[in-house]
Motif scaffolding. Structure first.
Motif, PDB file in Angstrom:
ATOM      1  N   ARG A 230       0.815  -1.213   0.000  1.00  0.00           N
ATOM      2  CA  ARG A 230       0.000   0.000   0.000  1.00  0.00           C
ATOM      3  C   ARG A 230       0.853   1.270   0.000  1.00  0.00           C
ATOM      4  NH1 ARG A 230      -4.590   1.711   4.403  1.00  0.00           N
ATOM      5  NH2 ARG A 230      -5.180   3.633   3.368  1.00  0.00           N
ATOM      6  N   PHE A 231       1.898   1.295   0.834  1.00  0.00           N
ATOM      7  CA  PHE A 231       2.682   2.516   0.988  1.00  0.00           C
ATOM      8  C   PHE A 231       4.030   2.494   0.280  1.00  0.00           C
ATOM      9  CE2 PHE A 231      -0.053   2.443   4.831  1.00  0.00           C
ATOM     10  CZ  PHE A 231      -0.829   3.551   4.513  1.00  0.00           C
TER      11      PHE A 231
ATOM     12  N   HIS B  57       4.922   5.568  -1.758  1.00  0.00           N
ATOM     13  CA  HIS B  57       3.713   6.183  -2.301  1.00  0.00           C
ATOM     14  C   HIS B  57       3.144   7.238  -1.359  1.00  0.00           C
ATOM     15  CE1 HIS B  57       3.838   3.068  -5.321  1.00  0.00           C
ATOM     16  NE2 HIS B  57       3.852   2.151  -4.369  1.00  0.00           N
ATOM     17  N   ASP B  58       3.196   6.972  -0.063  1.00  0.00           N
ATOM     18  CA  ASP B  58       2.605   7.905   0.902  1.00  0.00           C
ATOM     19  C   ASP B  58       3.432   9.177   1.044  1.00  0.00           C
ATOM     20  OD1 ASP B  58       4.613   6.356   2.064  1.00  0.00           O
ATOM     21  OD2 ASP B  58       3.702   6.392   4.064  1.00  0.00           O
TER      22      ASP B  58
END
Length: 133
Positions: free
Chosen positions: A44-45, A73-74
């Protein structure tokens, strides 16, 4: 951090949508060397990708430069984790426990910045397949 932010923006231009783990793609442009991308991790991150050119030399495949890039990504950052550039010593951020190689770290991330710009100017990119295709 500015360099890592710029690398992230250029990675997003090259790979607008991060593919799933295990993706192996080749970007082919007329008059340019094929650019190879492999997604080794996708979370996700963060994601980790391998980016390289592949050449045949004496019957063997040689990857140069061979970069493993972590994309956050974060935080919107991209950083070279390991590199095997041509005519230069290998760079391994994770293997450098002391973290004392700041100059090398900057140099290899600066190389990524320049190389991504070069690849983008040539028209390289990894686009998701069209729906239903």
């Amino acid at each position: 951090m500015d360099l890592y932010e710029r690398n992230y923006m250029m990675m997003r231009c090259l790979v607008p949508v991060m593919p799933v783990t295990g993706f192996d793609g080749v970007s082919r442009m007329d008059g340019a060397t094929d650019l190879h991308l492999r997604v080794s991790e996708r979370f996700r991150f963060t994601s980790e990708v391998m980016l390289t050119y592949r050449f045949e030399r004496d019957g063997e495949i040689v990857c140069e430069p061979d970069l493993r890039v972590r994309v956050y990504h974060d935080a919107r950052l991209a950083e070279v984790m390991t590199a095997h550039p041509r005519h230069a010593p290998a760079f391994d951020l994770e293997g450098d426990a002391a973290g004392g190689r700041v100059c090398e770290r900057w140099r290899v991330n600066r190389f990524l910045f320049k190389w991504l710009g070069y690849c983008l100017r040539q028209g390289h990119g990894f686009r998701p397949p069209p729906p239903g295709g």
